[in-house]
Design a protein around this motif. Structure first.
Motif, mmCIF file in Angstrom:
data_model
loop_
_atom_site.group_PDB
_atom_site.id
_atom_site.type_symbol
_atom_site.label_atom_id
_atom_site.label_comp_id
_atom_site.label_asym_id
_atom_site.label_seq_id
_atom_site.Cartn_x
_atom_site.Cartn_y
_atom_site.Cartn_z
ATOM 1 N N PRO A 73 0.832 -1.215 0.000
ATOM 2 C CA PRO A 73 0.000 0.000 0.000
ATOM 3 C C PRO A 73 0.860 1.256 0.000
ATOM 4 O O PRO A 73 2.021 1.223 0.418
ATOM 5 C CB PRO A 73 -0.795 -0.115 1.307
ATOM 6 N N MET A 233 -7.996 0.919 3.942
ATOM 7 C CA MET A 233 -7.371 0.573 2.669
ATOM 8 C C MET A 233 -8.255 0.974 1.488
ATOM 9 O O MET A 233 -7.763 1.468 0.463
ATOM 10 C CB MET A 233 -7.060 -0.926 2.632
ATOM 11 N N ASN A 238 -6.292 1.683 -1.732
ATOM 12 C CA ASN A 238 -5.395 0.535 -1.704
ATOM 13 C C ASN A 238 -6.096 -0.817 -1.787
ATOM 14 O O ASN A 238 -5.474 -1.847 -1.523
ATOM 15 C CB ASN A 238 -4.522 0.601 -0.459
#
Length: 240
Positions: A73, A233, A238
C-alpha cells in the motif's frame, strides 16, 4: 506462479536461501537448476530468480530481474489492538497482514481480560505468523508485530501519525469520513473484549486521537480491527 520466499542475503547477481526455506525448496519441492523462484528482500523489492545450486542447507539463486513490489500500500497503516484472550490476536495478525498493515501493536487497557505473561515468547510466534501471512499474500515487506504497550503509550504514539483513529463503541465521526488518499501514515486503535472506559476515551482524545464509529452495530474485538483496516485501505485507494 513461482514460489515466494524472503531473504536478506541478496547481492547484485545472487540470492541465497537457508534454513526451512532452503529445505522446503530443495527437499519438499525438489527444485532443480533452472527452476524459477520469486525472492523478496523484505524492503519492497521482488527478485525473479533461477535456481543455480540447490542445497537444503544453503540454496544459491541467480537473479534474473528486480522490480518494486506492486502489493505494498502507499499508506503505512499501523494497527493498535487491545490485547484479546485466546488465539484471537493470531487471527487478527494474519488477516491484518493480508490486508496490508505495516505494523501490529498490541496494548493492555483497563478492560483487557488477559494479563501480560511470557510476552517475548509469544511475540516470536506472532512474528512467525506475520511472516507466513506475508508470503501467502505476496507482500513486499514483512510487517512487524511489536511487544505490547500500555494504553497510555499506545495513544501517545498513535497520535504522531497523519491520522490517529480511535474506534470507540460510544460513537464518533464515521470512520470513512476521516480517511483519504495521499495520507502517509494511519493509526487505527481498537479495543479488547471489554472495550474502552470513558476515561480512556478522554485520554485518547487529549493525546490527539480522533474518536470514530464503525457503525450502529457492536463488533467483536477480533472483527473491529479488520473491518477498520479494510475501510482504511479502501478509502485510501489501496483495495483497487
Amino acid at each position: 506462479m513461482p514460489h515466494r520466499y524472503f531473504s536478506s542475503q541478496i547481492d547484485g547477481t545472487n540470492a541465497w536461501l537457508g534454513g526451512p526455506d532452503a529445505r522446503h525448496l530443495c527437499v519438499v519441492l525438489r527444485a532443480k537448476p533452472g527452476d524459477e523462484v520469486l525472492v523478496c528482500d523484505g524492503q519492497g523489492t521482488d527478485y525473479t530468480c533461477r535456481v543455480a545450486q540447490p542445497s537444503p542447507e544453503s540454496c544459491r539463486l541467480e537473479i534474473l530481474s528486480a522490480r518494486k513490489s506492486v502489493s505494498e500500500p502507499d499508506v503505512r497503516a499501523i494497527l493498535y489492538v487491545g490485547y484479546p484472550k485466546g488465539d484471537k490476536l493470531e487471527w487478527i495478525i494474519q488477516k491484518a497482514v493480508e490486508l496490508g498493515a505495516a505494523e501490529i501493536v498490541p496494548f493492555f487497557s483497563r478492560f483487557c481480560v488477559v494479563t501480560p505473561k511470557k510476552e517475548e515468547q509469544k511475540n516470536e510466534r506472532y512474528n512467525r505468523i506475520a511472516l507466513e501471512a506475508a508470503k501467502q499474500a505476496g507482500r513486499g515487506v514483512i510487517p512487524r508485530v511489536r511487544m505490547p504497550l500500555r494504553f497510555e503509550q499506545a495513544v501517545r504514539e498513535a497520535a504522531q501519525c497523519s491520522a490517529a483513529l480511535f474506534c470507540y463503541e460510544a460513537g464518533g465521526a464515521p470512520l470513512h469520513s476521516r480517511l483519504a488518499g495521499g495520507m502517509e501514515t494511519v493509526a487505527i486503535l481498537t479495543g479488547s473484549e471489554g472495550g474502552f472506559s470513558p476515561e480512556e476515551a478522554a485520554l485518547a482524545e487529549r493525546a490527539g486521537c480522533t474518536p470514530v464509529s464503525l457503525g450502529p452495530r457492536i463488533l467483536r474485538c477480533e472483527t473491529a480491527p479488520i473491518a477498520a483496516l479494510a475501510v482504511a485501505m479502501a478509502q485510501t485507494g489501496n483495495l483497487q
